[in-house]
Design a protein around this motif. Sequence first.
Motif, short mmCIF file in Angstrom:
data_model
loop_
_atom_site.label_atom_id
_atom_site.label_comp_id
_atom_site.label_asym_id
_atom_site.label_seq_id
_atom_site.Cartn_x
_atom_site.Cartn_y
_atom_site.Cartn_z
N LYS A 76 1.42 -10.49 -3.60
CA LYS A 76 2.59 -11.16 -4.18
C LYS A 76 3.88 -10.68 -3.49
O LYS A 76 4.81 -11.46 -3.30
CB LYS A 76 2.66 -10.89 -5.68
N LEU A 77 3.91 -9.41 -3.11
CA LEU A 77 5.12 -8.81 -2.52
C LEU A 77 5.00 -8.63 -1.01
O LEU A 77 5.68 -7.77 -0.44
CB LEU A 77 5.38 -7.45 -3.17
N LYS A 78 4.16 -9.40 -0.35
CA LYS A 78 3.83 -9.16 1.05
C LYS A 78 5.05 -9.16 1.99
O LYS A 78 5.03 -8.49 3.00
CB LYS A 78 2.78 -10.14 1.53
N GLU A 79 6.11 -9.89 1.66
CA GLU A 79 7.29 -9.91 2.52
C GLU A 79 8.20 -8.72 2.28
O GLU A 79 9.09 -8.45 3.08
CB GLU A 79 8.11 -11.19 2.29
N LEU A 80 7.98 -8.00 1.19
CA LEU A 80 8.89 -6.91 0.81
C LEU A 80 8.33 -5.53 1.09
O LEU A 80 9.08 -4.55 1.08
CB LEU A 80 9.20 -6.99 -0.69
N VAL A 81 7.02 -5.41 1.28
CA VAL A 81 6.38 -4.10 1.38
C VAL A 81 5.70 -3.91 2.72
O VAL A 81 5.37 -4.86 3.42
CB VAL A 81 5.35 -3.88 0.25
N LYS A 82 5.49 -2.63 3.06
CA LYS A 82 4.68 -2.24 4.21
C LYS A 82 3.49 -1.48 3.64
O LYS A 82 3.67 -0.57 2.82
CB LYS A 82 5.48 -1.34 5.14
N VAL A 83 2.28 -1.82 4.06
CA VAL A 83 1.08 -1.24 3.49
C VAL A 83 0.23 -0.61 4.59
O VAL A 83 0.06 -1.19 5.67
CB VAL A 83 0.24 -2.31 2.76
N GLU A 84 -0.27 0.61 4.33
CA GLU A 84 -1.20 1.29 5.22
C GLU A 84 -2.40 1.75 4.41
O GLU A 84 -2.27 2.06 3.23
CB GLU A 84 -0.54 2.51 5.86
N ASN A 85 -3.56 1.81 5.03
CA ASN A 85 -4.75 2.36 4.39
C ASN A 85 -4.85 3.84 4.73
O ASN A 85 -4.75 4.21 5.91
CB ASN A 85 -6.01 1.64 4.89
N VAL A 86 -5.03 4.68 3.72
CA VAL A 86 -5.17 6.12 3.93
C VAL A 86 -6.40 6.62 3.19
O VAL A 86 -6.82 6.04 2.19
CB VAL A 86 -3.92 6.89 3.47
N ALA A 87 -6.97 7.71 3.68
CA ALA A 87 -8.17 8.26 3.08
C ALA A 87 -7.87 9.12 1.87
O ALA A 87 -8.67 9.21 0.94
CB ALA A 87 -8.95 9.07 4.11
N SER A 88 -6.70 9.78 1.88
CA SER A 88 -6.36 10.66 0.75
C SER A 88 -4.85 10.69 0.57
O SER A 88 -4.09 10.34 1.48
CB SER A 88 -6.88 12.08 0.99
N ILE A 89 -4.43 11.14 -0.59
CA ILE A 89 -3.01 11.25 -0.89
C ILE A 89 -2.52 12.61 -0.44
O ILE A 89 -3.10 13.64 -0.83
CB ILE A 89 -2.75 11.08 -2.41
N PRO A 90 -1.49 12.69 0.40
CA PRO A 90 -1.00 13.99 0.85
C PRO A 90 -0.31 14.75 -0.28
O PRO A 90 0.28 14.14 -1.18
CB PRO A 90 -0.02 13.65 1.97
N THR A 91 -0.38 16.06 -0.23
CA THR A 91 0.29 16.89 -1.23
C THR A 91 1.78 16.96 -0.92
O THR A 91 2.22 16.61 0.19
CB THR A 91 -0.29 18.31 -1.23
N SER A 92 2.56 17.44 -1.86
CA SER A 92 4.00 17.55 -1.65
C SER A 92 4.32 18.55 -0.55
O SER A 92 5.29 18.39 0.18
CB SER A 92 4.70 17.95 -2.95
N VAL A 93 3.50 19.57 -0.38
CA VAL A 93 3.70 20.55 0.70
C VAL A 93 3.52 19.87 2.05
O VAL A 93 4.30 20.09 2.98
CB VAL A 93 2.72 21.73 0.53
N GLU A 94 2.50 19.02 2.18
CA GLU A 94 2.27 18.31 3.44
C GLU A 94 3.39 17.32 3.73
O GLU A 94 3.81 17.17 4.88
CB GLU A 94 0.93 17.57 3.38
N ILE A 95 3.89 16.66 2.72
CA ILE A 95 4.99 15.71 2.90
C ILE A 95 6.25 16.43 3.35
O ILE A 95 6.94 16.00 4.27
CB ILE A 95 5.24 14.90 1.61
N ASN A 96 6.58 17.56 2.71
CA ASN A 96 7.76 18.31 3.08
C ASN A 96 7.64 18.90 4.48
O ASN A 96 8.61 18.96 5.22
CB ASN A 96 8.04 19.42 2.06
N ALA A 97 6.45 19.34 4.87
CA ALA A 97 6.25 19.88 6.22
C ALA A 97 6.44 18.81 7.28
O ALA A 97 6.95 19.08 8.37
CB ALA A 97 4.86 20.49 6.33
N ALA A 98 6.06 17.59 6.97
CA ALA A 98 6.23 16.49 7.93
C ALA A 98 7.71 16.11 8.09
O ALA A 98 8.11 15.62 9.14
CB ALA A 98 5.43 15.28 7.49
#
Length: 93
Positions: free
Chosen positions: A52-74
Motif C-alpha cells: 500500500k505504501l510502496k511509493e513512500l517506503v524503502k524495504v530490505e530483507n534482513v536475517a535478524s534485527i540488529p541490537t542497539s549496540v550494533e546500530i550505534n557502532a555503525a
Amino acid sequence: MSATQFFKISLKRSTIGLAPDYRAAARTLGLHRSHQTVYRPADSTTAGLILKLKELVKVENVASIPTSVEINAARKAARGYQVVEKQGAFTKI
C-alpha cells in the motif's frame, strides 16, 4: 520460514497530505517520522501494508534485527586517524 525473516522498512517520504488510510497504514507499521526505520516480521500482513505504501517506503530483507549496540557502532566514525599516503614536499611552480 525462509532465510530472510524480517523486513527493514524505512519511511522515505512524509505522509502529510495523504488520505487517512495511507497514514493509518504507516502508523500500523510503526512509522511516525520521515527517515525512520523499523523492523517487522516477513509475513503477508506486513507485505500488504508495504504494498500500500510502496511509493513512500524503502524495504530490505534482513536475517535478524540488529541490537542497539550494533546500530550505534555503525553510526560512529572510527576513532583517531590513519595516514593513507605520505606526500612529498610542496614544489613551487
